[in-house]
Design an enzyme around this catalytic site. Structure first.
Site, short mmCIF file in Angstrom:
data_model
loop_
_atom_site.label_atom_id
_atom_site.label_comp_id
_atom_site.label_asym_id
_atom_site.label_seq_id
_atom_site.Cartn_x
_atom_site.Cartn_y
_atom_site.Cartn_z
N TYR A 76 -14.28 26.64 4.37
CA TYR A 76 -14.89 25.94 5.34
C TYR A 76 -15.95 26.83 6.22
O TYR A 76 -17.27 26.69 6.36
CB TYR A 76 -13.98 25.52 6.49
CG TYR A 76 -14.62 25.05 7.71
CD1 TYR A 76 -14.72 23.91 7.90
CD2 TYR A 76 -14.80 25.93 8.94
CE1 TYR A 76 -15.48 22.98 9.05
CE2 TYR A 76 -15.47 25.25 10.04
CZ TYR A 76 -15.71 24.06 10.03
OH TYR A 76 -16.16 23.32 11.23
N ASP B 83 -17.26 17.94 17.73
CA ASP B 83 -17.93 19.32 17.75
C ASP B 83 -19.25 19.32 18.66
O ASP B 83 -20.11 18.90 18.13
CB ASP B 83 -18.46 19.97 16.30
CG ASP B 83 -18.58 21.17 16.69
OD1 ASP B 83 -18.85 21.93 17.49
OD2 ASP B 83 -18.54 21.90 15.22
#
Length: 126
Positions: free
Chosen positions: A14, A38
């Site tokens: 990631y 996010d």
């Protein structure tokens, strides 16, 4: 490979794929019906297309973003949390945004939920 090893490998990928600008590699880390919030408190994005739009927006606002692990990951079964810094470059300006990511994973180690805790007021010049 056990779930905790899969989770650790996904978290490592990631950070690496996001930092390398590897959009498809990063998106491949998510389960098909994954969600991304996010930062926490914004609209939740669901599925590859919507999460891809998040990628496009975040990368269009900067010339480069590098994610660096600060602490963790702390892994408990199919869940992980870690502290990181997002280093963003915009022209001659460089900023750091401290962030805590909390994720859950499926049995294959793909991300099913990602929640990022950070605020614009936390960012500071590098």
């Amino acid at each position: 490979m056990g779930i905790e090893d899969k989770v650790r490998a996904t978290v490592t990928s990631y950070l690496a794929t996001f930092s390398a600008g590897d959009r498809e590699g990063w998106l491949d880390l998510f389960a098909p019906d994954a969600t991304v919030e996010d930062p926490v408190g914004t609209d939740v994005r669901t599925g590859r297309e919507s999460i891809g739009e998040f990628w496009d927006i975040s990368h269009s606002m900067t010339e480069r973003i590098t994610l660096e692990m600060v602490q963790g990951p702390g892994i408990c079964g199919n869940q992980a949390a870690f502290a990181m810094e997002a280093h963003a470059e915009v022209g001659d300006s460089k900023f750091i945004a401290p962030t805590i990511d909390v994720m859950t994973f499926d049995d294959d180690g793909r991300i099913t939920t990602m929640r990022a805790f950070w605020g614009a007021g936390d960012a500071h010049p590098a």
